[in-house]
Design an enzyme around this catalytic site. Structure first.
Site, PDB file in Angstrom:
ATOM      1  N   ASP A 153      -0.595   4.306   0.737  1.00 53.81           N
ATOM      2  CA  ASP A 153      -1.129   5.295   1.689  1.00 53.81           C
ATOM      3  C   ASP A 153      -0.461   5.109   3.047  1.00 53.81           C
ATOM      4  OD1 ASP A 153      -2.521   2.807   2.088  1.00 53.81           O
ATOM      5  OD2 ASP A 153      -4.061   3.863   3.223  1.00 53.81           O
TER       6      ASP A 153
ATOM      7  N   HIS B 184       2.905   3.798  12.740  1.00 51.69           N
ATOM      8  CA  HIS B 184       1.709   4.506  13.239  1.00 51.69           C
ATOM      9  C   HIS B 184       2.047   5.511  14.344  1.00 51.69           C
ATOM     10  CE1 HIS B 184      -1.546   1.450  11.704  1.00 51.69           C
ATOM     11  NE2 HIS B 184      -0.497   1.496  10.896  1.00 51.69           N
TER      12      HIS B 184
ATOM     13  N   HIS C 125     -25.666  22.498  33.341  1.00 58.17           N
ATOM     14  CA  HIS C 125     -24.883  23.017  34.469  1.00 58.17           C
ATOM     15  C   HIS C 125     -24.708  21.858  35.466  1.00 58.17           C
ATOM     16  CE1 HIS C 125     -23.759  25.176  38.068  1.00 58.17           C
ATOM     17  NE2 HIS C 125     -23.652  26.310  37.361  1.00 58.17           N
TER      18      HIS C 125
ATOM     19  N   GLU D 237      -5.315   1.070   2.453  1.00 58.63           N
ATOM     20  CA  GLU D 237      -5.111   0.038   3.484  1.00 58.63           C
ATOM     21  C   GLU D 237      -5.299   0.595   4.874  1.00 58.63           C
ATOM     22  OE1 GLU D 237      -3.533  -2.821   6.262  1.00 58.63           O
ATOM     23  OE2 GLU D 237      -2.859  -0.765   6.039  1.00 58.63           O
TER      24      GLU D 237
ATOM     25  N   HIS E  16       0.820  -1.214   0.000  1.00 57.07           N
ATOM     26  CA  HIS E  16       0.000   0.000   0.000  1.00 57.07           C
ATOM     27  C   HIS E  16       0.851   1.259   0.000  1.00 57.07           C
ATOM     28  CE1 HIS E  16       0.108   0.753   4.498  1.00 57.07           C
ATOM     29  NE2 HIS E  16       0.237  -0.565   4.554  1.00 57.07           N
TER      30      HIS E  16
HETATM   31  N1  BES Z   1       1.179  -3.061   8.009  1.00 52.90           N
HETATM   32  C1  BES Z   1       0.167  -2.925   8.985  1.00 52.90           C
HETATM   33  C2  BES Z   1      -0.197  -4.231   9.646  1.00 52.90           C
HETATM   34  C3  BES Z   1       0.912  -4.964  10.353  1.00 52.90           C
HETATM   35  C4  BES Z   1       2.015  -4.327  10.874  1.00 52.90           C
HETATM   36  C5  BES Z   1       0.804  -6.322  10.481  1.00 52.90           C
HETATM   37  C6  BES Z   1       3.021  -5.044  11.502  1.00 52.90           C
HETATM   38  C7  BES Z   1       1.784  -7.026  11.117  1.00 52.90           C
HETATM   39  C8  BES Z   1       2.900  -6.391  11.622  1.00 52.90           C
HETATM   40  C9  BES Z   1      -1.063  -2.309   8.329  1.00 52.90           C
HETATM   41  O1  BES Z   1      -0.730  -1.193   7.543  1.00 52.90           O
HETATM   42  C10 BES Z   1      -1.984  -1.819   9.396  1.00 52.90           C
HETATM   43  O2  BES Z   1      -1.652  -0.893  10.074  1.00 52.90           O
HETATM   44  N2  BES Z   1      -3.164  -2.432   9.516  1.00 52.90           N
HETATM   45  C11 BES Z   1      -4.171  -1.960  10.417  1.00 52.90           C
HETATM   46  C12 BES Z   1      -5.498  -2.497  10.038  1.00 52.90           C
HETATM   47  C13 BES Z   1      -6.305  -1.654   9.111  1.00 52.90           C
HETATM   48  C14 BES Z   1      -7.657  -2.261   8.935  1.00 52.90           C
HETATM   49  C15 BES Z   1      -6.399  -0.216   9.508  1.00 52.90           C
HETATM   50  C16 BES Z   1      -3.911  -2.462  11.802  1.00 52.90           C
HETATM   51  O3  BES Z   1      -3.352  -3.549  11.995  1.00 52.90           O
HETATM   52  O4  BES Z   1      -4.311  -1.745  12.731  1.00 52.90           O
HETATM   53 MN    MN Z   2       0.860  -1.566   6.347  1.00 52.50          MN
HETATM   54 MN    MN Z   3      -0.428   0.503   8.957  1.00 49.86          MN
END
Ligand code: BES
Ligand code: MN
Ligand code: MN
Length: 453
Positions: free
Chosen positions: A85, A423, A209, A149, A83
């Site tokens: 994004d 994140h 209040h 994603e 992905h």
């Molecule tokens: N790449 C991640 C998922 C991930 C990271 C899996 C590290 C295993 C190890 C993916 O981009 C992500 O953040 N997925 C989201 C889910 C989505 C539905 C928003 C998540 O896992 O929170």
């Molecule tokens: Mn990812």
């Molecule tokens: Mn992610």
């Protein structure tokens, strides 16, 4: 091929930095043009690398970048998914350098998306270039790189269902996960599913209040907190009736096998500045984050949060609650159970509205497949150690759909580390990991072609 990689290392890095400069935040409409620009960027780099039929496939949301190189119908076909994004970069003030002005410091690339997933996705584009320029592409390859994603891949399922022939392949290859460490390579063999909910607790028809009404009228924030607190019991188990009904329990042998992966609780606590860990009784940390389902509040709001103090009983309170699911739970089942339960525990003094956001199904990938074995061999060659299979706690909803819709298993060749802060502020990706990925991926193709014969 390795000569080509080392000669082009600086360019491989600079191209990634260029992509990281584009803030492709899919969650925020403010970045719409940047997300679209990133799709164009990926398409252009795929063309340059030698892909044919490169196109942006329109969806109801952001486009999917597609490209392919079909060299021989008799050879196996690898479908690469990734992905372009990224997550929002907030809070900006916690970044040591601006999230969309990538810098390389102490061997690490710092930027939003450096690891998740621009850096890891781009390893595949460069690995493809390496194989093309060296006349060493041993399989057919298709690329499917999406831009939604991080917001739940709402339109990708439809695209996959409507394009089964176009996406026909033998295996799915993804780098969007991590590994245990640079000295302990691992391959991800499972992902958790997800049910994501938003709840609203509604009290009086206006903010009141808190002196005149406090004590006599339900405070939606107080009530919401009580309701949320009741979702776990004293053993840290989830109290939603039937929540664990379909959970596949692992055998003692399987759990013992899992426990062989290296893990230090002390280091884990230290890295996160924690006095202690917390989780479901009867399971260790690695199990809690992989084979067990969870429920977490991602955000909670309502009332007055501005400067100073305001005395008020708010009219409404909100929370975003997500549940991570494991085999054999389904997001539909859990969404329903949550909704029913949450509505049932609301006192008559408030109204409750429960809205589902996105969902996704859990998945476990085989380790006895040719594709897994080929990946393991590739890692063993570049890291000098056999990789360990590890189930991850994260979610990539489309992986279960690749299996259910296309009948295809995925190989999750991740090169990220826990310390990459995906994140989070100061997300980063090791230059070592980026280059290792570019080195290891062509070996996967090589062994996959050889072992498929
Ligand atoms: N790449 C991640 C998922 C991930 C990271 C899996 C590290 C295993 C190890 C993916 O981009 C992500 O953040 N997925 C989201 C889910 C989505 C539905 C928003 C998540 O896992 O929170
Ligand atoms: Mn990812
Ligand atoms: Mn992610």
């Amino acid at each position: 091929m390795n000569n080509y990689i080392s000669e082009n290392k600086d360019r491989f890095l600079n191209e990634l930095l260029d992509m990281l400069r584009i803030p492709s935040v899919s969650a925020d409409p403010k970045f719409k043009q940047d997300v679209l620009r990133t799709a164009e960027f990926v398409a252009e780099r795929l063309r340059e690398a030698g892909a044919d039929n490169v196109e942006l496939c329109e969806t109801a949301g952001y486009p999917i970048v597609y490209g392919e190189k079909i060299i021989d119908a008799n050879l196996p076909t690898v479908l690469v998914y990734g992905h372009y994004d990224v997550q929002p970069a907030d809070p900006y003030e916690l970044w040591n350098s601006p999230p969309f002005e990538p810098v390389i410091k102490d061997g690490k690339i710092y930027a939003r998306g450096a690891c998740d997933d621009k850096g890891q996705m781009y390893m595949h584009v460069k690995a493809f270039e390496v194989m093309m320029r060296n006349n060493a592409l041993p399989c057919n390859v298709k690329f499917m790189i999406e831009g939604e994603e991080e917001v739940g891949s709402a339109n990708l399922g439809t695209f996959v269902k409507n394009n089964k022939a176009k996406l026909d392949a033998d295996v799915i290859l993804i780098s969007d996960t991590g590994m245990l460490g640079n000295d302990t390579p691992s391959i991800t063999t499972g992902l958790r599913g997800m049910s994501y909910m938003e709840v609203e607790v509604i009290g009086p028809n206006r903010d009141l209040h808190s002196g005149l009404y406090g004590g006599a009228v339900a405070n939606p924030i107080n009530i919401l907190c009580q309701m949320i607190a009741s979702l776990h019991d004293e053993h840290n188990r989830i109290t939603i009736p039937g929540f664990y009904d379909n959970v596949t329990e692992l055998s003692q042998e399987e759990r013992a096998e899992m426990a062989r992966a290296p893990f230090s609780l002390d280091k884990y606590k230290q890295a996160l500045d924690l006095g202690d860990v917390h989780g479901e009784e009867g399971y260790v940390t690695m199990e809690r984050t992989s084979i067990r389902p969870t429920l977490d509040v991602n955000g909670i709001w309502g009332g007055y949060t501005g400067e100073g103090a305001k005395t008020v009983i708010p009219s409404k309170a909100y929370a975003k609650i997500s549940m991570r699911l494991v085999p054999n739970q389904t997001s539909e089942e859990i969404t329903e159970k949550f909704t029913k339960h949450f509505e049932s525990i609301a006192p008559a003094s408030v109204k409750v509205v429960v809205k589902p956001h996105h969902g996704g199904e859990p998945v476990v990938t085989p380790t006895d497949s040719v594709a897994y074995q080929a990946a393991a061999k590739a890692y063993e060659e570049t890291f000098g150690i056999k990789p360990i299979p590890v189930r991850s706690g994260g979610s990539i909803p489309i992986v279960a759909m690749f299996k259910s819709e296309l009948g295809l298993d995925s190989v999750l060749m991740g090169f990220g580390l826990d310390t990459d802060a995906i994140h989070s502020p100061n997300e980063n990706f090791g230059v070592f990991n980026y280059m290792k990925g570019i080195e290891t991926i062509p070996l996967f193709y090589k062994y996959y072609a050889e072992m498929s014969r």
